[in-house]
Design a protein around this motif. Sequence first.
Motif, PDB file in Angstrom:
ATOM      1  N   UNK A  16     -26.363  39.362  30.686  1.00  0.00           N
ATOM      2  CA  UNK A  16     -27.549  38.475  30.194  1.00  0.00           C
ATOM      3  C   UNK A  16     -28.718  39.083  30.809  1.00  0.00           C
ATOM      4  N   UNK A  17     -29.744  38.671  30.094  1.00  0.00           N
ATOM      5  CA  UNK A  17     -30.931  38.949  30.387  1.00  0.00           C
ATOM      6  C   UNK A  17     -31.641  38.958  31.455  1.00  0.00           C
ATOM      7  N   UNK A  18     -32.172  39.952  32.129  1.00  0.00           N
ATOM      8  CA  UNK A  18     -32.591  39.893  33.620  1.00  0.00           C
ATOM      9  C   UNK A  18     -31.904  40.611  34.569  1.00  0.00           C
ATOM     10  N   UNK A  19     -30.626  41.372  34.011  1.00  0.00           N
ATOM     11  CA  UNK A  19     -30.056  42.148  34.980  1.00  0.00           C
ATOM     12  C   UNK A  19     -30.434  43.652  34.825  1.00  0.00           C
TER      13      UNK A  19
END
Lengths: 358, 358
Positions: A16-19
């Motif tokens: 997911x975005x943000x990793x």
Amino acid sequence: MRGALTIRPSSAPLLTAGQPLLRLSRGTINRRIPATTPPPCLRLTTAVAVGSAFQPDEATVPAPLPLPVPPVSKFKIALCQLSVTPEKERNIARARKAIEEAAGRGAQLVLLPEIWNSPFSNDNFPVYAEDIEGVGDAAPSFSMLSEAARSLQITIIGGSIPERSGDRLYNTCCVFGTDGKLLGKHRKIHLFDIDIPGEITFKESNTLTAGEHATIVDTDVGRIGIGICHDIRFPELAILYAARGAHLLCYPGAFNITTGSLLWELMQRARAADNQLFVATCSPARDTGACYVAWGHSTLVGPFGEVIAMAGHEEAIIVEEVDYSLIELRRSSIPLNQQRRGDLYRLVDVHRLNSRGL
Amino acid sequence: MRGALTIRPSSAPLLTAGQPLLRLSRGTINRRIPATTPPPCLRLTTAVAVGSAFQPDEATVPAPLPLPVPPVSKFKIALCQLSVTPEKERNIARARKAIEEAAGRGAQLVLLPEIWNSPFSNDNFPVYAEDIEGVGDAAPSFSMLSEAARSLQITIIGGSIPERSGDRLYNTCCVFGTDGKLLGKHRKIHLFDIDIPGEITFKESNTLTAGEHATIVDTDVGRIGIGICHDIRFPELAILYAARGAHLLCYPGAFNITTGSLLWELMQRARAADNQLFVATCSPARDTGACYVAWGHSTLVGPFGEVIAMAGHEEAIIVEEVDYSLIELRRSSIPLNQQRRGDLYRLVDVHRLNSRGL
């Protein structure tokens, strides 16, 4: 019967975005980052190429630089295919004379061979090596090239010489501007380790250390990417240079008889045709009595993969015209750069991505 | 004098950990993700290659797959360089006969030319196109290939034919296993748009749509990466296939007289030598009366870039042995895969990175 392996995109994102996506190990390309700093990341460009779902501008990351307007559209290049002897002073004098002759024949750019001041062997590299950050007698090959460039007002791509830096040895190409100043220094990044039983075994890595950077230099005769010999075997490096806006790739190289006959011309023509730019190579002349017998055949290749000029295997000075207008001509005829598939493959230039420069 | 452009790593990270690094545009490789899903990311592998600071296993992302053990170590391949006529039925019958002859001569793998069932022109593509997902009369070229593979118990890489799918046309290569089943289908991903004034102008993109996937297939004669003609101009695709464990790359291709003389042999040999694997190509025979005159010269190249067999420009069936043991031999002699510089460049295989498979 076997199964099909066609790979189709997964419908679910793996992350997911943000990793964080990539941590570069400290000690390699970000050595100077203090241990307390969060690990840096490769930043992949997010721009989508206008006008094509295939994202050709994403096929190199960062996006390719536009081809710069070169300072000259036509000029003469000289390939000085020198004989190399065990006498270093003689090698230097011979190179100086060849450079002068080339300049006299109108060359604005002179390219010398790989390891032109020393016989090509691991035993000799430490003996002939120079500390090019030293002065005067400490680096006579380096000093001669600088002096010749300045006095003849030409650009010199000084082939390569063994370089000593602290307790390390490198196979190093120095590029000098028309004022004699060092414009760039390329340390061979792919060392030549080969083992073909009965034909040739050679391991540069026994004595040499590989360089840590690709090297591209703006000169009075255009933007030039540098590789040394085995560096030409890796198409990624040439693609990377093309994306940095190179007009010309120069590879001093001492291929041997075995790999020379099969691969020397092939590699040059492939790098030129794939990237639609000029490629010039310069080999030592062949000495069948030497411990390492060079292939010769220094060559200039145009952006369609066409051989413009090629030496034989004996000592020679090739002086030939480079016409940069051919680059745009070939690229407009077959627009490979607009046809690449950034949606399928992406060649990441790690240093440019992580650099604030360019 | 110009300035040096050697790019050195920045000491400061451009992004801190935790930020998303790449958003892939919806509508390309992740079309099925609903709009509310967070954008997927390219996940770059974090593993560092053991034993080298140069991270050779990072030079392709994801890390390269090991070369699989092929089902056969030696086999015979046939390159059927067919004449193509305006009569589709005749083309199919001629191809069927050639495949049978090749099998009779011991070929376990038969490769056909690009667009062998139709004259090579944008006008003809829609007329000769087949809906290969149809049955019987709807796809006679496709059906013949399936039947021939099954009845002769050979693997067939069916060159290419114009494929109709809905309102789109593709230039498509079908691969059939020894039971006649379709193992894989490659739609040409780099369309051939060229404009060399006075010599050749051709724009496939006027009628054809480009494919959306690279295609690699496990067969009874090894793992085979597929490209069609202009696909061979892009070194990235071949590197990607090599990293997926290909033994052999097959490129049906109809180069023309202009590009054929300069580039056809060069491209094949470069892809083979750079990736140390086999490359086979198959062209239509030359017909100087056709609107598009093919170069011919179907070729088999070994993993040292050596030409093993090459046709002339007339109709011919080349049957030649492929010896996969040469791949390991060449890779052990010159270990390019261990010499690549993942710290400097990385070729990202976008679909494999985002796929749960392979």
